[in-house]
Design an enzyme around this catalytic site. Sequence first.
Site, mmCIF file in Angstrom:
data_model
loop_
_atom_site.group_PDB
_atom_site.id
_atom_site.type_symbol
_atom_site.label_atom_id
_atom_site.label_comp_id
_atom_site.label_asym_id
_atom_site.label_seq_id
_atom_site.Cartn_x
_atom_site.Cartn_y
_atom_site.Cartn_z
ATOM 1 N N HIS A 56 -59.335 48.684 -28.235
ATOM 2 C CA HIS A 56 -58.049 48.287 -27.099
ATOM 3 C C HIS A 56 -58.914 46.488 -27.233
ATOM 4 C CE1 HIS A 56 -56.251 47.217 -22.946
ATOM 5 N NE2 HIS A 56 -58.146 47.191 -22.968
ATOM 6 N N TYR A 121 -50.838 40.003 -23.749
ATOM 7 C CA TYR A 121 -49.490 40.132 -22.809
ATOM 8 C C TYR A 121 -50.308 38.441 -22.383
ATOM 9 C CZ TYR A 121 -54.430 40.037 -19.849
ATOM 10 O OH TYR A 121 -55.865 39.642 -19.461
ATOM 11 N N ARG A 210 -49.592 48.922 -11.996
ATOM 12 C CA ARG A 210 -49.363 47.418 -10.736
ATOM 13 C C ARG A 210 -47.967 46.321 -11.449
ATOM 14 N NH1 ARG A 210 -53.697 44.208 -12.321
ATOM 15 N NH2 ARG A 210 -55.458 45.935 -13.253
ATOM 16 N N HIS A 232 -52.982 49.893 -19.183
ATOM 17 C CA HIS A 232 -54.230 50.484 -18.636
ATOM 18 C C HIS A 232 -53.919 51.353 -16.737
ATOM 19 C CE1 HIS A 232 -54.758 46.004 -19.731
ATOM 20 N NE2 HIS A 232 -55.940 46.541 -19.947
ATOM 21 N N HIS A 269 -59.063 53.237 -19.782
ATOM 22 C CA HIS A 269 -60.121 53.131 -18.914
ATOM 23 C C HIS A 269 -60.048 54.759 -18.542
ATOM 24 C CE1 HIS A 269 -60.700 49.014 -19.178
ATOM 25 N NE2 HIS A 269 -59.702 48.925 -18.768
ATOM 26 N N ASP A 320 -62.598 45.297 -25.328
ATOM 27 C CA ASP A 320 -61.442 44.893 -23.992
ATOM 28 C C ASP A 320 -61.792 43.836 -23.951
ATOM 29 O OD1 ASP A 320 -60.215 45.014 -21.901
ATOM 30 O OD2 ASP A 320 -61.421 46.711 -20.693
HETATM 31 ZN ZN LIG Z 1 -57.850 45.539 -20.820
#
Ligand SMILES: [Zn+2]
Length: 453
Positions: A56, A121, A210, A232, A269, A320
Amino acid sequence: MPAFVFDHAWLPQGWARDVAVSVEGGMIAAIDAGGDAGGAGERIHGAALPGLANLHCHSFQRGMAGLSERRGPGDDTFWTWREVMYRFLGALTPDDVEAIAAFAYMEMIEGGFTSVGEFHYLHHDVDGRPYGDIGEMAARVVAAAVASGIGLTLLPSFYANGGFAGAAPLPGQRRFINDVERFHRLLERTRAIAARTPGTVVGIAPHSLRAVTPEALRAVVAAAATGPIHIHAAEQAREVDDCLAVLGARPVEWLLANFALDRRWCLIHATHMNEAETRALAASGAVAGLCPLTEASLGDGIFPGAPYLAGGGRFGIGTDSNIDIHAAGELRQLEYSQRLAARARNVLTLREGESTGERLYAQACAGGAQALARPQGAIAVGRRADFVVLDRDDPDLAGDPAHWLDAYVFVGGRRMIDKVIVGGERLVERGRHAARARIAGRYRAVVARLAAL
Ligand SMILES: [Zn+2]
């Protein structure tokens, strides 16, 4: 004919001496442990580990490492960090993104990773409009991977909303946003770009519950028949509360109830799980994508490691936000967070006498390879010829090999890395990447330009 003869190598059954490895097309074709080590093949004076997958990564965030360590007016949280991140990425050009990613990937190889899962993203121009080529940024990520030599699993992220219940995006999110139709065009284009670089895997990454509605999530998952699916989930306590309020279930609970989570899935996570979620995720075959240094940096919370491992749960590690790119450091932080929470030692093990370093490394190898759909994670025939070679002259490796993984994870870390070989190519010697000067020079120019804005 063997390509390499390692003094020592960590095979699936344990440490072996004089291990001759043949390589064909970047893959391990044959292994001869304790055989004719004096024969052909380059003698490598060191202790070879399988290369680890970094499952990640948001590579551009490497450029803001160190820029969010100043106290704000109120309580600093993940959400205030995110504001800094949105401001930072408002200035990034495709050239910047490529330079930062190449630097981050180079550090990953030097730090003990041989492949990366890019949870990608940052798709569009600063005004939120797609570039002339909708896959422009994806192409830059691939170019950065090629420049560094790292193996790439590219996970274009589907990001549609600013929050739960289909909330409108915030201004800082406009570079991420697509509807389902445009995401599919982006995915097709990404596949075409990736196909030009052999070995590149493409999956999908719906950002989070979300950022996507249940209907949109179903649509993008249904359209991706193969390849990894990363999302996530349950990183933040507030995210769990919001999810309960809108969807009537906790994030991991909701995903388990609404999708057949299996080997293709990786929940990034999965920090905030209750006992039932922990048990069910462990039994699902999916991987928990743990990012211990970032989770500590952001104050996210602590993953329920011991019950998850006891339930047969699979995990891998990711860097991350890329604040400190270091494979051994991630594993050490993972175990140390567990120790602080449990007020105990050697928490992430399954039986008496087991080496914690070996357990962590083996699990992260297997989980990382699964989550990125990459043939790596073990020194075995049919796997890619990825090796992290520890310096045999390091004083902490002078003793019994039974302690070497513990010495690497808990004591020496990246200091011990001498060579890194990816797909049979020697990329790192004496701890330094062969292209370091060029890649670092380009990155330094980007940092200086961004600081002057
Ligand atoms: Zn992330």
